[in-house]
Design a protein around this motif. Structure first.
Motif, mmCIF file in Angstrom:
data_model
loop_
_atom_site.group_PDB
_atom_site.id
_atom_site.type_symbol
_atom_site.label_atom_id
_atom_site.label_comp_id
_atom_site.label_asym_id
_atom_site.label_seq_id
_atom_site.Cartn_x
_atom_site.Cartn_y
_atom_site.Cartn_z
ATOM 1 N N GLN A 29 0.738 -1.205 -0.039
ATOM 2 C CA GLN A 29 -0.015 0.116 -0.070
ATOM 3 C C GLN A 29 0.912 1.260 -0.033
ATOM 4 O OE1 GLN A 29 -3.352 0.014 3.123
ATOM 5 N NE2 GLN A 29 -2.750 -2.290 3.282
ATOM 6 N N ASN A 30 1.923 1.149 0.697
ATOM 7 C CA ASN A 30 2.733 2.386 0.776
ATOM 8 C C ASN A 30 3.989 2.554 -0.221
ATOM 9 O OD1 ASN A 30 1.249 3.157 3.194
ATOM 10 N ND2 ASN A 30 2.909 2.258 4.608
ATOM 11 N N LYS A 31 3.963 1.789 -1.044
ATOM 12 C CA LYS A 31 5.062 1.756 -2.203
ATOM 13 C C LYS A 31 4.730 2.844 -3.205
ATOM 14 C CE LYS A 31 3.795 -2.041 -5.154
ATOM 15 N NZ LYS A 31 4.473 -3.314 -5.800
ATOM 16 N N VAL A 32 3.681 3.174 -3.199
ATOM 17 C CA VAL A 32 3.189 4.103 -4.413
ATOM 18 C C VAL A 32 3.647 5.496 -4.024
ATOM 19 C CG1 VAL A 32 1.308 5.075 -5.903
ATOM 20 C CG2 VAL A 32 1.184 2.722 -5.211
ATOM 21 N N ILE A 33 4.315 6.306 -4.933
ATOM 22 C CA ILE A 33 4.753 7.720 -4.417
ATOM 23 C C ILE A 33 4.327 8.547 -5.735
ATOM 24 C CG2 ILE A 33 6.658 7.051 -3.224
ATOM 25 C CD1 ILE A 33 8.338 7.860 -5.827
ATOM 26 N N ALA A 34 4.217 9.799 -5.571
ATOM 27 C CA ALA A 34 3.674 10.805 -6.616
ATOM 28 C C ALA A 34 4.633 11.532 -7.332
ATOM 29 C CB ALA A 34 2.531 11.583 -5.910
ATOM 30 N N THR A 35 5.895 11.102 -7.377
ATOM 31 C CA THR A 35 7.040 12.104 -8.130
ATOM 32 C C THR A 35 8.022 11.147 -8.480
ATOM 33 O OG1 THR A 35 8.247 12.039 -5.857
ATOM 34 C CG2 THR A 35 6.589 13.922 -6.343
ATOM 35 N N ILE A 36 8.584 11.514 -9.573
ATOM 36 C CA ILE A 36 9.838 10.762 -10.001
ATOM 37 C C ILE A 36 10.981 10.862 -9.203
ATOM 38 C CG2 ILE A 36 11.263 10.334 -12.167
ATOM 39 C CD1 ILE A 36 8.940 12.005 -13.924
ATOM 40 N N ASP A 37 11.139 10.225 -8.196
ATOM 41 C CA ASP A 37 12.453 10.618 -7.357
ATOM 42 C C ASP A 37 13.704 10.106 -7.956
ATOM 43 O OD1 ASP A 37 12.340 7.778 -6.953
ATOM 44 O OD2 ASP A 37 12.128 7.877 -4.735
ATOM 45 N N GLY A 38 14.680 10.127 -7.228
ATOM 46 C CA GLY A 38 16.071 9.663 -7.720
ATOM 47 C C GLY A 38 16.083 8.282 -8.134
ATOM 48 N N HIS A 39 15.501 7.343 -7.244
ATOM 49 C CA HIS A 39 15.552 5.977 -7.681
ATOM 50 C C HIS A 39 14.832 5.670 -8.915
ATOM 51 C CE1 HIS A 39 17.016 5.103 -3.725
ATOM 52 N NE2 HIS A 39 16.009 5.704 -3.141
ATOM 53 N N CYS A 40 13.427 6.386 -9.272
ATOM 54 C CA CYS A 40 12.843 6.262 -10.450
ATOM 55 C C CYS A 40 13.657 6.757 -11.531
ATOM 56 C CB CYS A 40 11.530 6.997 -10.282
ATOM 57 S SG CYS A 40 10.190 6.329 -9.215
ATOM 58 N N ARG A 41 14.432 8.001 -11.257
ATOM 59 C CA ARG A 41 15.075 8.483 -12.558
ATOM 60 C C ARG A 41 16.192 7.552 -12.775
ATOM 61 N NH1 ARG A 41 15.778 14.343 -13.201
ATOM 62 N NH2 ARG A 41 14.101 15.404 -12.098
ATOM 63 N N ASP A 42 16.699 6.893 -11.922
ATOM 64 C CA ASP A 42 17.778 6.008 -12.133
ATOM 65 C C ASP A 42 17.442 4.665 -13.088
ATOM 66 O OD1 ASP A 42 20.367 4.859 -11.779
ATOM 67 O OD2 ASP A 42 19.783 3.406 -10.584
ATOM 68 N N TYR A 43 16.408 4.375 -12.637
ATOM 69 C CA TYR A 43 15.545 3.042 -13.470
ATOM 70 C C TYR A 43 15.186 3.648 -14.785
ATOM 71 C CZ TYR A 43 12.915 -1.137 -14.194
ATOM 72 O OH TYR A 43 12.310 -2.403 -14.658
ATOM 73 N N ILE A 44 14.809 4.917 -14.638
ATOM 74 C CA ILE A 44 14.328 5.192 -16.254
ATOM 75 C C ILE A 44 15.691 5.263 -17.072
ATOM 76 C CG2 ILE A 44 13.343 7.326 -17.416
ATOM 77 C CD1 ILE A 44 11.164 7.339 -15.079
ATOM 78 N N SER A 45 16.555 5.963 -16.539
ATOM 79 C CA SER A 45 17.851 6.112 -17.285
ATOM 80 C C SER A 45 18.375 4.885 -17.779
ATOM 81 C CB SER A 45 19.027 6.786 -16.294
ATOM 82 O OG SER A 45 19.411 6.032 -15.549
ATOM 83 N N LYS A 46 18.118 3.619 -17.204
ATOM 84 C CA LYS A 46 18.765 2.448 -17.583
ATOM 85 C C LYS A 46 17.728 1.605 -18.461
ATOM 86 C CE LYS A 46 22.102 2.074 -13.700
ATOM 87 N NZ LYS A 46 22.095 3.349 -13.211
ATOM 88 N N SER A 47 16.681 2.097 -18.780
ATOM 89 C CA SER A 47 15.333 1.164 -19.377
ATOM 90 C C SER A 47 15.452 1.586 -20.720
ATOM 91 C CB SER A 47 14.089 1.483 -18.728
ATOM 92 O OG SER A 47 13.165 0.872 -19.228
ATOM 93 N N PRO A 48 15.612 0.656 -21.731
ATOM 94 C CA PRO A 48 15.536 0.833 -23.223
ATOM 95 C C PRO A 48 14.209 0.508 -23.639
ATOM 96 C CG PRO A 48 16.375 -1.296 -22.735
ATOM 97 C CD PRO A 48 16.031 -0.746 -21.314
ATOM 98 N N PHE A 49 13.214 0.074 -22.751
ATOM 99 C CA PHE A 49 11.977 -0.280 -23.254
ATOM 100 C C PHE A 49 10.724 -0.117 -22.387
ATOM 101 C CE2 PHE A 49 8.631 -3.676 -24.170
ATOM 102 C CZ PHE A 49 8.753 -3.624 -25.541
#
Length: 212
Positions: A29-49
């Motif tokens: 329930q608590n894992k949902v956040i409403a911003t692109i934090d540093g962890h999400c940025r890092d994931y997106i930067s490594k995602s090709p798809f």
């Protein structure tokens, strides 16, 4: 609805579904956040798809694959990201949907990683040359981009990937056993001039010369 569908036993309410499956854990329930934090940025930067999901004003749904070099999705700030629109088949189903219903869902994937990043929000189509030039490849800027305002970001567990063996080469079918894209397209298009050989040639030419 056909006879088989009519005779199936359906779940009819959220209450019935919860009674059968239970409630998510506190972590879930608590894992949902409403911003692109540093962890999400890092994931997106490594995602090709990613898989992009939309629906029209009537609720008709569509899912579309989008891919490029890792980090091809441009993070504008902690609330917005931009997906460059590369050359495709010009059906633009996703964009037509966005124009009538801006709600959007994204599923980011990193090869060999089981956990995926899910993002839900609202989308718009942009044509700002200055911003889109930041996503140029081989000197070619995308003509359009999909701007997403993020409402939810959360990591999804790896169970689906583990069950499917998707990243385990030993579980893959041999190339000879795979479905033929050309054969499928020739049957579905059903035009005399669109033979398997013609479609193979068209696909190879497009993959070679029209990726950007």
């Amino acid at each position: 609805m056909g006879l088989v569908m009519k005779t199936m036993n359906y779940v009819r309410s959220q209450e019935e579904l919860r009674e059968m499956l239970g409630s998510p854990s506190l972590r879930g329930q608590n894992k949902v956040i409403a911003t692109i934090d540093g962890h999400c940025r890092d994931y997106i930067s490594k995602s090709p798809f990613l898989v992009l999901s939309t629906s029209d004003a009537k609720g008709n749904c569509d899912s579309s694959p989008r891919g490029d070099a890792p980090g091809f999705v441009y993070v504008l700030d902690d609330q917005h990201l931009i997906i460059p629109d590369r050359p495709g088949n010009k059906r633009v189903d996703s964009m037509f949907n966005i124009l009538s219903n801006p709600k959007i869902g994204l599923l980011f994937i990193i090869p060999a990683m089981g956990e995926t990043l899910r993002i839900n929000g609202e989308a718009a189509i942009i044509k700002d040359e200055e911003i889109l030039s930041k996503m140029a490849v081989n000197g070619k800027s995308p003509q359009l981009g999909i701007l997403v305002k993020v409402d939810q970001c959360y990591l999804h567990c790896a169970k689906a990937f583990k069950r499917s063996g998707l990243w385990e080469p030993e579980s893959w079918s041999s190339k000879e056993d795979l479905p033929s894209a050309a054969k499928i397209l020739a049957a579905h298009v059903n035009m005399p001039e669109m033979t398997e050989e013609r479609i193979i040639a068209d696909l190879e030419e497009g993959y070679k010369n029209r990726l950007y």
